[in-house]
Structure formats: structure tokens, C-alpha cells
Scaffold this motif. Structure first.
Motif, short mmCIF file in Angstrom:
data_model
loop_
_atom_site.label_atom_id
_atom_site.label_comp_id
_atom_site.label_asym_id
_atom_site.label_seq_id
_atom_site.Cartn_x
_atom_site.Cartn_y
_atom_site.Cartn_z
N VAL A 1 0.84 -1.20 0.00
CA VAL A 1 0.00 0.00 0.00
C VAL A 1 0.87 1.25 0.00
N GLY A 2 1.91 1.25 0.83
CA GLY A 2 2.79 2.42 0.91
C GLY A 2 3.53 2.69 -0.38
N LEU A 3 4.10 1.64 -0.99
CA LEU A 3 4.85 1.82 -2.22
C LEU A 3 3.94 2.24 -3.37
N PHE A 4 2.78 1.61 -3.48
CA PHE A 4 1.86 1.97 -4.56
C PHE A 4 1.40 3.42 -4.39
N VAL B 1 -3.54 -7.32 -9.27
CA VAL B 1 -2.14 -6.88 -9.25
C VAL B 1 -1.62 -6.81 -7.82
N PHE B 2 -2.44 -6.23 -6.92
CA PHE B 2 -2.04 -6.16 -5.52
C PHE B 2 -1.86 -7.55 -4.92
N ALA B 3 -2.83 -8.43 -5.19
CA ALA B 3 -2.78 -9.77 -4.61
C ALA B 3 -1.54 -10.54 -5.06
N GLY C 1 7.83 -4.28 -8.98
CA GLY C 1 6.86 -4.36 -10.07
C GLY C 1 5.57 -3.64 -9.73
N LEU C 2 5.12 -3.78 -8.48
CA LEU C 2 3.90 -3.09 -8.05
C LEU C 2 4.07 -1.58 -8.11
N ARG D 1 -6.58 7.43 1.71
CA ARG D 1 -7.04 6.93 3.01
C ARG D 1 -6.32 5.64 3.37
N ALA D 2 -6.16 4.76 2.39
CA ALA D 2 -5.50 3.48 2.64
C ALA D 2 -4.06 3.69 3.10
N VAL D 3 -3.36 4.65 2.48
CA VAL D 3 -1.97 4.92 2.87
C VAL D 3 -1.92 5.49 4.29
#
Length: 352
Positions: free
Chosen positions: A50-53, A209-211, A221-222, A239-241
Motif C-alpha cells: 500500500v505504501g509503495l503503490f 495486481v495487488f494480490a 513491479g507493483l 485513506r489506505a496509505v
């Protein structure tokens, strides 16, 4: 304290409060050995994803193109030079090869802190673009270096990796993993081109892609997919971050019941801040003097350093106890130095 320092201190206070909550829960309920639980690596990998994306998703392609030379130098030569400087100083001070890895873990600049700082910053638009792109791109590079230096440091210590966040291989393994990550991103791009006009399919592709990235630990890659895979989830992602930051901070507090290494943490934080001040002027030549000053004192640590500490803890039991206080020291030094630089008169900046 000016706007930059106030924003940095406010974010630091939130981090410390979340860590305190985690420590209180762990101490109150006698939680120990959480890092050895079966779900631990999965949760930490999800937070990192989540952080990297989120970091890469915020990159403006125009900003990158306009400052390509600086960004490329920053996330290649800059990250490596900072990591080596930090690690070398800490290894000389404390003797353990583990500090090579801890130096990498704090070598990146936190993009969430940069985003908050840029709203009140006196950086020029070009300087803000450079800092935003720099902080977003150096996260996946730092993560990759951490994975491979972990295997190297464990080899020097005569130990084998116990978690999926340390590579047990050499240069060929690194090249193979790079190839897999690039192939993963290329496949995601091809699928995105096919489904981007269909909102439901685009959301489904993002979930897949996340999974897959979390399952196979394809974090580079993500991060690359975040440059193009944008199905209109900006608010949800923000919000997720923020949630990932708070959860990771609480998790750091839970693990701090194992012990806090204040002296080593303070040394790591000071070395990280100093490394940015040394390396940044070499990379940012050609930018206005005021921007170069702000970039030299822009070292901040946040979500990526926190989550890397969580991922490193099973292999390096001192990681959380050192990186936790290092984050506090880095951000206090940044708040103080950035406020002082912002207060300088323009003529002093030109002559300094």
C-alpha cells in the motif's frame, strides 16, 4: 516554528502517539514474539504494498520528465551513496554488519511527509517537483536494496534468512528478480491497456495486481504499475496509505516491548540526515540556491522506514528498536533545519 517545521512536528507527534498505543497494548497484554506469527509477514507485506503503490501513484509524469536527470541520479547514485555512508558510519561505531541494512532502511525520503510539507514550502515549483518525484521513486529502490543487502549481511553474520524480506542469493538472483518484476509490470500494463475503459474491470485488475504482488513479494513491479494503473481511486488510496501508516506505527510500538536502542537509533538518525546533506548538493547542481538548501535538509522518514523495520525484525531483532528512535531523530533534525533555512534572507541564501 514555520509552516514546514509545524507540519513535520505534527506528523511526528502522530507517529509517536500511534507507537505509544502499540507499546501500551503489547505491554498491557504481554504480547511477545508477534514477529514470529504465521500472518506477520503477510500483514507487513500488505502494508508495504500500500505504501509503495501510494508513493509511486502520486508521481506526476510531467514533473519527472522536466527533472529527469536529477530524479535518476537521486534514486540510483543518491540512494546508494546515502545507504553506504550511513551504513559505513554505523558499522564503524557499533561493529555489526546489520547496520548496513538499517542504513538502507532509512535512506529514503518519506513521500507522505513531503506531500504535507510542499503545501507550505518555500521551494520553487521546480524544486517541489524534484522533491516529490525523488521521494516517490526512492522508496522501491530502497526496498530492493534492503532485500539484497539483508542476505549479504546475514551471510556475514553466519545466519540464513527466516523471512521472505531477505534474499538468499547473489547478483544472478538480483537480476532474475528484477526481470520477474519488470515482466510483472509489463503484463499489468498490457492488461491495463485492454480494460482501462471499463471501470469494473479496471478495479478488478488493480485488486489482482495487488494480490499477486503481495503473494510473490513483487514490490518493485507493483510500484512500477502505479505509474499507469490509475482507475480513479485517488481518495481511497490516500485513506489506505494513511491507515497503513497508523497500523504500521502501532505495530512498531508493539515490537518495541522487545527493547529500544536509543543510542544506536540516535546515531542512525543523525547519520541519515547528514548523508542527505552531503549527497544532495552533488545531485542538485543547477537548481536555484534556495531549492538546493531545502533539498539538502529534506531527509524525513515515515511509512517506508517503519514497514521496512517491521519486515527486518525477524532477521535482525534489533531493527525496530534502532529504526524507531532513528525516525524521531531524523524528523526532529529536519523540522529544525528546514525552519532555519526558510528563515534565511534571500541575500544570505545567494551568498551562502
Amino acid at each position: 516554528m514555520g509552516g514546514i517545521g509545524t507540519a513535520a512536528v505534527r506528523r511526528l507527534a502522530l507517529f509517536v502517539a500511534a507507537v505509544a498505543v502499540g507499546w501500551a497494548v503489547a505491554a498491557g497484554f504481554g504480547l511477545h514474539g508477534v514477529e514470529r506469527s504465521p500472518a506477520y509477514f503477510l500483514v507487513a507485506s500488505t502494508l508495504l504494498a500500500v505504501g509503495l503503490f501510494g508513493s509511486a501513484h502520486g508521481i506526476s509524469p510531467h514533473a519527472v520528465r522536466s527533472n529527469l536527470r536529477v530524479v535518476v541520479l537521486a534514486v540510483t547514485v543518491g540512494v546508494l551513496a546515502k545507504a553506504l555512508l550511513i551504513g559505513a558510519v554505523l558499522v564503524l561505531c557499533f561493529g555489526s554488519p546489520a547496520f548496513l541494512v538499517l542504513g538502507v532502511a532509512v535512506a529514503q525520503i518519506d513521500p507522505l511527509s513531503v506531500a504535507a510539507m510542499n503545501h507550505g514550502s518555500r521551494l520553487s515549483p521546480g524544486g517541489r517537483a524534484v522533491l516529490a518525484a525523488w521521494s516517490a521513486f526512492d522508496d522501491p529502490v530502497t526496498m530492493l536494496l534492503t532485500v539484497y543487502l539483508s542476505g549479504f549481511a546475514l551471510g556475514m553474520l553466519g545466519r540464513t534468512p527466516v523471512s521472505g524480506s531477505a534474499a538468499d542469493g547473489g547478483v544472478l538472483s538480483l537480476l532474475a528478480d528484477l526481470g520477474v518484476n519488470l515482466l510483472f509490470a509489463a503484463c499489468a500494463f498490457a492488461l491495463w491497456k485492454a480494460v482501462r475503459r471499463h471501470r469494473v474491470l479496471a478495479f478488478a485488475l488493480l485488486a489482482v495486481v495487488f494480490a499477486v504482488a503481495i503473494w510473490q513479494f513483487l514490490m518493485l513491479g507493483l510500484a512500477l504499475t502505479a505509474l499507469f494503473l490509475r482507475p480513479g481511486v485517488d481518495r481511497l488510496l490516500d485513506r489506505a496509505v494513511q491507515v497503513a501508516f497508523l497500523v504500521a506505527s502501532v505495530g512498531l510500538g508493539v515490537l518495541l516491548v522487545n527493547g529500544v536502542h536509543v543510542l544506536a537509533g540516535a546515531a542512525l538518525g543523525a547519520a541519515a540526515f547528514a548523508a542527505q546533506a552531503v549527497v544532495s548538493p552533488l545531485i542538485t547542481r543547477g537548481l536555484p540556491g534556495r531549492d538546493r538548501g531545502f533539498l539538502a535538509v529534506s531527509q524525513q522518514n515515515g511509512i517506508t522506514a517503519i514497514i521496512l523495520a517491521l519486515l527486518l525484525e525477524p532477521d535482525f531483532p534489533l531493527a525496530v528498536g534502532v529504526i524507531g528512535p532513528a525516525i524521531v531523530v531524523v524528523n526532529l533534525l529536519h523540522a529544525t533545519a528546514a525552519t532555519a533555512w526558510a528563515a534565511r534572507r534571500p541575500e544570505a541564501v545567494r551568498s551562502g
